[in-house]
Design a protein around this motif. Sequence first.
Motif, PDB file in Angstrom:
ATOM      1  N   THR A 100       9.772   7.128   8.916  1.00  0.00           N
ATOM      2  CA  THR A 100       8.883   5.974   9.062  1.00  0.00           C
ATOM      3  C   THR A 100       7.584   6.153   8.293  1.00  0.00           C
ATOM      4  N   THR A 101       6.985   7.337   8.366  1.00  0.00           N
ATOM      5  CA  THR A 101       5.725   7.547   7.642  1.00  0.00           C
ATOM      6  C   THR A 101       5.944   7.532   6.129  1.00  0.00           C
ATOM      7  N   ALA A 104       6.198   3.883   5.293  1.00  0.00           N
ATOM      8  CA  ALA A 104       4.868   3.279   5.400  1.00  0.00           C
ATOM      9  C   ALA A 104       3.997   3.673   4.215  1.00  0.00           C
ATOM     10  N   LEU A 105       4.135   4.907   3.780  1.00  0.00           N
ATOM     11  CA  LEU A 105       3.376   5.378   2.620  1.00  0.00           C
ATOM     12  C   LEU A 105       3.765   4.581   1.373  1.00  0.00           C
ATOM     13  N   ALA A 108       2.279   1.118   1.558  1.00  0.00           N
ATOM     14  CA  ALA A 108       0.818   1.097   1.417  1.00  0.00           C
ATOM     15  C   ALA A 108       0.348   1.442   0.008  1.00  0.00           C
ATOM     16  N   LEU A 113      -5.046   2.794   2.562  1.00  0.00           N
ATOM     17  CA  LEU A 113      -4.300   3.503   3.603  1.00  0.00           C
ATOM     18  C   LEU A 113      -3.492   4.678   3.061  1.00  0.00           C
ATOM     19  N   VAL A 114      -3.403   4.805   1.752  1.00  0.00           N
ATOM     20  CA  VAL A 114      -2.561   5.848   1.169  1.00  0.00           C
ATOM     21  C   VAL A 114      -3.008   7.241   1.610  1.00  0.00           C
ATOM     22  N   LEU A 117      -2.222   7.947   5.356  1.00  0.00           N
ATOM     23  CA  LEU A 117      -0.768   7.958   5.545  1.00  0.00           C
ATOM     24  C   LEU A 117      -0.128   9.164   4.866  1.00  0.00           C
ATOM     25  N   LEU A 120      -0.678  12.013   7.191  1.00  0.00           N
ATOM     26  CA  LEU A 120       0.220  11.878   8.339  1.00  0.00           C
ATOM     27  C   LEU A 120       1.653  12.233   7.967  1.00  0.00           C
ATOM     28  N   HIS A 121       2.107  11.733   6.812  1.00  0.00           N
ATOM     29  CA  HIS A 121       3.469  12.019   6.374  1.00  0.00           C
ATOM     30  C   HIS A 121       3.656  13.517   6.106  1.00  0.00           C
ATOM     31  N   THR A 124       3.978  15.318   9.390  1.00  0.00           N
ATOM     32  CA  THR A 124       5.282  15.197  10.044  1.00  0.00           C
ATOM     33  C   THR A 124       6.337  16.028   9.323  1.00  0.00           C
TER      34      THR A 124
END
Length: 156
Positions: A100-101, A104-105, A108, A113-114, A117, A120-121, A124
């Motif tokens: 999901t991340t 989302a990356l 974005a 937001l890059v 994200l 975050l990616h 994970t």
Amino acid sequence: MTRRANSFVIRHANHAVMYGLLLCLASTSSGTVLHHAFDMRAPYWVFSLPKLLGIPGGVLLTVGAATLMWLKTKADPELGAPSVWGGEMAFLGLLGATGTTGLALYAATGTSLVSPLLALHFGTVLAFFLTMPHSKMVHRFYRLAALIRGAQIKQA
């Protein structure tokens, strides 16, 4: 859901996770080669190899992990070990979060937001690789190694 239909869904969800992981690994590897060998920096065009492998890989990984989590909540608790249920759910959640991340990356790209994200990616992905040796995912590799070692001992 009948037992047969349930096993069909479980098998396909497991395949989605496996192929999603393999596609994501191939996507990351191709991006690394493009970056270091050809000096092509991200973000990549939508029809580039990292995107053609990563988008379906992320979708498969996310959908497969979500399906397995949903099925785990519907399963008979007596069939599994209750002491590991939470760990299995957390690991499936981590797999889904990784896909999901990543998606989302990609969505974005070009926005502010890059950076968050991306952090975050990467977090994970790091958590996934740190917890993988302690999960059921490596069982097949350990089993294969044990079978090979057993055959070697039998021949000696």
